[in-house]
Design an enzyme around this catalytic site. Structure first.
Site, PDB file in Angstrom:
ATOM      1  CB  CYS A 117     -53.972 -10.336 -58.100  1.00  0.00           C
ATOM      2  SG  CYS A 117     -54.945 -10.241 -55.897  1.00  0.00           S
ATOM      3  CB  CYS A 120     -53.701 -13.125 -52.947  1.00  0.00           C
ATOM      4  SG  CYS A 120     -54.057 -13.026 -53.501  1.00  0.00           S
ATOM      5  CB  SER A 121     -51.883 -15.023 -56.969  1.00  0.00           C
ATOM      6  OG  SER A 121     -52.786 -16.015 -56.205  1.00  0.00           O
ATOM      7  CB  CYS A 122     -57.258 -12.815 -57.222  1.00  0.00           C
ATOM      8  SG  CYS A 122     -57.904 -12.428 -54.943  1.00  0.00           S
TER       9      CYS A 122
HETATM   10 FE    FE Z   1     -55.332 -12.375 -55.046  1.00  0.00          FE
END
Ligand code: FE
Length: 213
Positions: A117, A120-122
């Site tokens: 991602c 961000c950190s999906c």
């Molecule tokens: Fe994300």
């Protein structure tokens, strides 16, 4: 936010080791401020937040491994997984009702998928639980799109040059589950035995399924 996104791809983190952690005290302060405000306004209780964290922590990559193992042995299930991963996960008893769309990506001898991602950190948390710290690091996010083969090598994953590496960028609306290739020498194995070969990283694409000794 898109400006923010772009900046991430061009920071000094581009060359940092993947394991590098990034202390972000401002996010910790922001989280605390929002949490305290939501509680003070009566939107949420501390108990609501605790229960949600407990639910999140109860989800582990073992669930994803069961799903992949089923797909390896059951072609009809695999077809359903590739068509609608959330529905297939539901079949296996995984509650994905609060999850964004999940797309399963099948690795083949010709094509290997790795998920990142960049923004961000999906992550498909409903199926794999909380992402590892390195997944959230800006080094992983920035470098994987630029030099995936090198990043995979740092994970100990070496792919032949003729294998296409496809880097897939998760978003808030779309999460990905990699279906690793079934290792040779596992013909006739039970789903439970197969599931033990399917580690978290193989479903992100930074590793392969374990080959039996
Ligand atoms: Fe994300």
């Amino acid at each position: 936010m898109s400006g923010d996104h772009h900046d991430h791809l061009h920071t000094h983190d581009d060359h940092a080791p993947i394991g590098a952690t990034e202390p972000r005290p401002e996010y910790a302060r922001l989280e605390r401020a929002v949490r305290e405000l939501l509680i003070a306004k009566g939107v949420l209780t501390a108990e609501d937040i605790r229960k949600q964290i407990e639910l999140m922590d109860s989800r582990t990559p073992a669930m994803g491994a069961k799903i992949v193992a089923r797909a390896w042995v059951d072609p009809a299930f695999k077809a359903r997984l590739m068509k609608d991963a959330k529905a297939a996960a539901d079949e296996m008893g995984v509650d994905t009702s609060n999850s964004a769309t999940v797309v399963a990506l099948e690795n083949t001898p010709a094509r290997h998928h790795v998920v990142v991602c960049t923004l961000c950190s999906c992550y498909p948390k409903a199926i794999l639980g909380v992402p590892p710290a390195w997944y959230k690091s800006s080094a992983y996010r920035a470098r994987t799109v630029k030099e995936p083969r090198k990043v995979l090598a740092e994970f100990g994953t070496f792919l032949p040059d003729d294998v296409e590496i496809r880097v897939v960028d998760s978003t808030a609306d779309m999460r990905y589950l990699v279906v690793p290739m079934r290792p040779a020498g596992t013909e006739g194995w039970s789903e439970d035995r197969l599931a033990a070969l399917i580690g978290r990283d193989s479903m992100i694409g930074t590793a392969l399924a374990t080959t039996p000794a």
